[in-house]
Design an enzyme around this catalytic site. Structure first.
Site, PDB file in Angstrom:
ATOM      1  N   TYR A  20      34.805 102.758  30.354  1.00 38.18           N
ATOM      2  CA  TYR A  20      34.355 104.014  30.630  1.00 38.18           C
ATOM      3  C   TYR A  20      33.019 103.512  29.789  1.00 38.18           C
ATOM      4  O   TYR A  20      32.627 102.443  29.096  1.00 38.18           O
ATOM      5  CB  TYR A  20      34.765 104.577  28.605  1.00 38.18           C
ATOM      6  CG  TYR A  20      33.347 105.792  28.146  1.00 38.18           C
ATOM      7  CD1 TYR A  20      32.838 107.080  28.682  1.00 38.18           C
ATOM      8  CD2 TYR A  20      32.307 105.244  27.148  1.00 38.18           C
ATOM      9  CE1 TYR A  20      32.497 107.799  28.301  1.00 38.18           C
ATOM     10  CE2 TYR A  20      31.768 106.269  26.466  1.00 38.18           C
ATOM     11  CZ  TYR A  20      31.662 107.362  27.319  1.00 38.18           C
ATOM     12  OH  TYR A  20      30.433 108.267  26.849  1.00 38.18           O
ATOM     13  N   LYS A  61      42.563  95.089  49.131  1.00 35.67           N
ATOM     14  CA  LYS A  61      41.671  95.761  49.809  1.00 35.67           C
ATOM     15  C   LYS A  61      42.189  96.780  50.636  1.00 35.67           C
ATOM     16  O   LYS A  61      41.536  97.789  50.890  1.00 35.67           O
ATOM     17  CB  LYS A  61      40.359  94.609  51.046  1.00 35.67           C
ATOM     18  CG  LYS A  61      40.578  93.494  49.506  1.00 35.67           C
ATOM     19  CD  LYS A  61      39.620  94.152  48.917  1.00 35.67           C
ATOM     20  CE  LYS A  61      38.813  93.190  48.350  1.00 35.67           C
ATOM     21  NZ  LYS A  61      37.518  93.908  46.441  1.00 35.67           N
ATOM     22  N   THR A  63      38.144  84.889  37.056  1.00 30.68           N
ATOM     23  CA  THR A  63      37.396  83.261  38.470  1.00 30.68           C
ATOM     24  C   THR A  63      35.426  83.826  38.207  1.00 30.68           C
ATOM     25  O   THR A  63      35.229  82.650  38.729  1.00 30.68           O
ATOM     26  CB  THR A  63      37.591  84.210  39.944  1.00 30.68           C
ATOM     27  OG1 THR A  63      37.692  85.377  39.872  1.00 30.68           O
ATOM     28  CG2 THR A  63      39.626  84.058  39.954  1.00 30.68           C
ATOM     29  N   GLY A  64      35.351  84.757  37.749  1.00 30.83           N
ATOM     30  CA  GLY A  64      33.464  84.721  37.329  1.00 30.83           C
ATOM     31  C   GLY A  64      33.684  83.159  36.376  1.00 30.83           C
ATOM     32  O   GLY A  64      34.601  83.009  35.132  1.00 30.83           O
ATOM     33  N   LYS A  93      46.453  93.892  41.019  1.00 30.89           N
ATOM     34  CA  LYS A  93      45.700  95.194  39.852  1.00 30.89           C
ATOM     35  C   LYS A  93      43.694  95.689  40.191  1.00 30.89           C
ATOM     36  O   LYS A  93      43.646  97.253  39.690  1.00 30.89           O
ATOM     37  CB  LYS A  93      46.136  94.939  38.486  1.00 30.89           C
ATOM     38  CG  LYS A  93      47.586  95.448  38.385  1.00 30.89           C
ATOM     39  CD  LYS A  93      48.112  93.921  36.852  1.00 30.89           C
ATOM     40  CE  LYS A  93      48.131  94.872  35.554  1.00 30.89           C
ATOM     41  NZ  LYS A  93      48.156  94.377  34.775  1.00 30.89           N
ATOM     42  N   TYR A 124      45.798  89.817  48.973  1.00 34.71           N
ATOM     43  CA  TYR A 124      44.343  90.210  49.072  1.00 34.71           C
ATOM     44  C   TYR A 124      44.067  91.259  49.670  1.00 34.71           C
ATOM     45  O   TYR A 124      43.385  92.289  49.803  1.00 34.71           O
ATOM     46  CB  TYR A 124      43.613  88.811  48.843  1.00 34.71           C
ATOM     47  CG  TYR A 124      42.150  89.279  49.162  1.00 34.71           C
ATOM     48  CD1 TYR A 124      41.434  89.165  48.332  1.00 34.71           C
ATOM     49  CD2 TYR A 124      41.589  88.550  49.869  1.00 34.71           C
ATOM     50  CE1 TYR A 124      40.439  90.126  48.330  1.00 34.71           C
ATOM     51  CE2 TYR A 124      40.237  88.796  50.430  1.00 34.71           C
ATOM     52  CZ  TYR A 124      39.380  89.320  48.903  1.00 34.71           C
ATOM     53  OH  TYR A 124      38.263  89.140  49.042  1.00 34.71           O
ATOM     54  N   ARG A 162      37.210  77.588  48.702  1.00 32.19           N
ATOM     55  CA  ARG A 162      36.653  77.851  49.812  1.00 32.19           C
ATOM     56  C   ARG A 162      36.456  76.645  51.160  1.00 32.19           C
ATOM     57  O   ARG A 162      36.384  75.813  50.034  1.00 32.19           O
ATOM     58  CB  ARG A 162      36.280  79.173  49.295  1.00 32.19           C
ATOM     59  CG  ARG A 162      36.806  80.636  49.671  1.00 32.19           C
ATOM     60  CD  ARG A 162      35.866  81.443  50.285  1.00 32.19           C
ATOM     61  NE  ARG A 162      35.232  81.557  48.720  1.00 32.19           N
ATOM     62  CZ  ARG A 162      34.440  82.714  47.800  1.00 32.19           C
ATOM     63  NH1 ARG A 162      35.120  84.083  48.157  1.00 32.19           N
ATOM     64  NH2 ARG A 162      34.257  83.005  46.658  1.00 32.19           N
ATOM     65  N   GLY A 181      30.549  86.881  38.867  1.00 31.37           N
ATOM     66  CA  GLY A 181      30.714  86.244  39.707  1.00 31.37           C
ATOM     67  C   GLY A 181      30.021  85.951  40.871  1.00 31.37           C
ATOM     68  O   GLY A 181      29.190  85.948  40.376  1.00 31.37           O
ATOM     69  N   PHE A 182      30.357  84.901  42.419  1.00 31.57           N
ATOM     70  CA  PHE A 182      29.030  84.748  43.200  1.00 31.57           C
ATOM     71  C   PHE A 182      28.741  85.808  43.585  1.00 31.57           C
ATOM     72  O   PHE A 182      26.936  85.560  43.597  1.00 31.57           O
ATOM     73  CB  PHE A 182      29.963  83.819  43.627  1.00 31.57           C
ATOM     74  CG  PHE A 182      29.583  83.842  45.430  1.00 31.57           C
ATOM     75  CD1 PHE A 182      28.142  82.785  45.390  1.00 31.57           C
ATOM     76  CD2 PHE A 182      30.204  84.158  46.864  1.00 31.57           C
ATOM     77  CE1 PHE A 182      27.779  82.714  46.408  1.00 31.57           C
ATOM     78  CE2 PHE A 182      29.290  83.562  47.700  1.00 31.57           C
ATOM     79  CZ  PHE A 182      28.130  83.305  47.444  1.00 31.57           C
TER      80      PHE A 182
HETATM   81  N1  UDP Z   1      39.777  75.160  54.908  1.00 31.20           N
HETATM   82  C1  UDP Z   1      39.909  73.560  55.853  1.00 31.20           C
HETATM   83  N2  UDP Z   1      40.129  73.248  54.343  1.00 31.20           N
HETATM   84  C2  UDP Z   1      39.751  73.561  52.829  1.00 31.20           C
HETATM   85  C3  UDP Z   1      39.477  74.605  52.247  1.00 31.20           C
HETATM   86  C4  UDP Z   1      39.847  75.752  53.286  1.00 31.20           C
HETATM   87  O1  UDP Z   1      40.357  73.290  56.191  1.00 31.20           O
HETATM   88  O2  UDP Z   1      40.002  72.159  52.298  1.00 31.20           O
HETATM   89  C5  UDP Z   1      39.479  75.828  56.405  1.00 31.20           C
HETATM   90  C6  UDP Z   1      41.502  77.644  55.725  1.00 31.20           C
HETATM   91  O3  UDP Z   1      41.905  76.702  56.218  1.00 31.20           O
HETATM   92  C7  UDP Z   1      40.471  78.156  56.786  1.00 31.20           C
HETATM   93  C8  UDP Z   1      38.224  78.367  56.658  1.00 31.20           C
HETATM   94  O4  UDP Z   1      38.997  76.751  56.677  1.00 31.20           O
HETATM   95  O5  UDP Z   1      40.576  77.825  58.542  1.00 31.20           O
HETATM   96  C9  UDP Z   1      38.224  79.259  55.853  1.00 31.20           C
HETATM   97  O6  UDP Z   1      38.896  79.038  54.469  1.00 31.20           O
HETATM   98  P1  UDP Z   1      38.836  79.507  53.369  1.00 31.20           P
HETATM   99  O7  UDP Z   1      39.067  79.407  51.762  1.00 31.20           O
HETATM  100  O8  UDP Z   1      37.212  79.215  52.607  1.00 31.20           O
HETATM  101  O9  UDP Z   1      38.297  81.375  54.038  1.00 31.20           O
HETATM  102  P2  UDP Z   1      39.439  82.553  54.737  1.00 31.20           P
HETATM  103  O10 UDP Z   1      38.277  82.079  55.674  1.00 31.20           O
HETATM  104  O11 UDP Z   1      40.423  81.531  54.808  1.00 31.20           O
HETATM  105  O12 UDP Z   1      39.397  83.114  53.943  1.00 31.20           O
END
Ligand code: UDP
Length: 312
Positions: free
Chosen positions: A62, A149, A35-36, A91, A145, A186, A10-11
């Site tokens: 293991y 967590k 997702t990775g 999960k 999520y 994101r 992953g990242f």
């Molecule tokens: N966001 C946005 N445009 C996008 C993707 C995300 O304006 O194309 C906004 C989203 O609504 C949130 C913020 O950017 O308010 C950060 O979103 P992200 O999905 O990166 O992570 P979060 O902090 O919400 O887990």
């Protein structure tokens, strides 16, 4: 030192593998590739101290031989990813955490859980210190999520109290940098890719919601210190950059830094999108002498260069 890293492709996991190899550790990496991506670790596969297995830690785990440290970083982490893999997310954060804790207990390994600022939900306390309990909708879409967590944190602390396991929990705030997926949804990779392709930058809501963005190198330094310093058993720690920005400002900055002529457009705000988020990092400063050093412009430029290569 022999380290097990889940979510190794992953990242953050891939950067952690690199860091621990650089420090001389032997690294065993696991990733299900849900997702990775193999591309993130392709350059490490020939390393003599790196061993990788495609494995889903929601199955019994293991690993032969001693393990000194387990870093449980496997989990979808972007809203788009966990909303499209809700059960798998729950999960890996419950059963996957249980399985890796069991392994830690069996071998006496130290254990670090990658948790998240999402445990604070849509916070009513600002900035968020570690002793804030959060404001989470237990049945909303994001609960797959944030509640997962929160369960993982509770389980880790139970292992600490019941078995005396040396555990540490890192609550990771928005982090960005090379090796995020272009399509992970994101905000930073989305805006960068949109800017580079000349597509409209999609701001959700009115863009006045805030986040605080940490460059990946800073985050990894903090995780490395949390994982390797002695005397921190049972520590819960925020890691993130306290510089808070509005999302529309991020759009303008990325538009400028990508030299893009893209328009900025507004789309509906996702349900339960937190209004604001900013880490209180006093504890990290005190315990680890840690604070972020990479300014957002510099971090974004490095990330833009990465995506320019990826999109070629
Ligand atoms: N966001 C946005 N445009 C996008 C993707 C995300 O304006 O194309 C906004 C989203 O609504 C949130 C913020 O950017 O308010 C950060 O979103 P992200 O999905 O990166 O992570 P979060 O902090 O919400 O887990």
């Amino acid at each position: 030192m022999r380290v097990l890293i889940t979510g190794a492709a992953g990242f953050l996991g891939s950067h952690l593998c690199e860091r621990f190899l650089h420090e001389g550790a032997e690294v065993v990496g696991l990733d299900s590739f849900i997702t990775g991506t193999p591309d993130n670790i392709a350059h490490l596969l020939g390393h003599p101290r790196f061993r990788f297995m495609k494995y889903d830690v929601t199955n019994f785990v293991y690993i032969a031989g001693p393990i000194d440290l387990i870093l449980h970083f496997a989990s979808p982490a972007s809203p788009k990813d966990y909303l499209s893999n809700p059960i798998q997310t729950m999960k890996v954060d419950s059963i996957g955490t249980l399985n890796t804790l069991g392994l830690a207990r069996a071998g006496g390994a130290r254990y670090v859980l990658a948790s998240t600022s999402e445990v604070y939900g849509d916070p009513e306390v600002h900035p968020q210190p570690e002793d804030y309990w959060g404001h989470v909708n237990p049945v909303g879409p994001r609960s797959v999520y944030d509640e997962a967590k929160r369960f993982a944190e509770a389980l880790v602390m139970a292992y600490h109290r019941v078995y005396g396991l040396d555990v540490r929990i890192v609550r990771i705030f928005n982090t960005y940098g090379p090796r995020m997926r272009a399509d992970d949804g994101r905000v930073v990779p989305t805006f960068i890719v949109q800017g580079l392709r000349g597509e409209p930058l999609t701001v959700y809501g009115d863009g006045t919601q805030t986040r605080s963005f940490c460059y990946v190198d800073d985050l990894i330094e903090g995780v490395y210190r949390l994982a390797t310093h002695d005397g921190l058993a049972g520590t819960i720690l925020n890691l993130g950059n306290p510089q808070e920005v509005m999302i529309h400002a991020v759009a303008h900055l990325i538009k400028e830094l990508t030299g893009s002529a893209s328009p900025i457009v507004f789309k509906p705000l996702p349900k339960d999108d937190p209004r604001r988020r900013q880490p209180d990092i006093s504890r990290a400063r005190t315990l680890l002498g840690w604070e972020p050093t990479v300014p957002i412009r510099e971090g974004l430029l490095k990330t833009i260069r990465y995506f320019q290569e990826v999109l070629k």
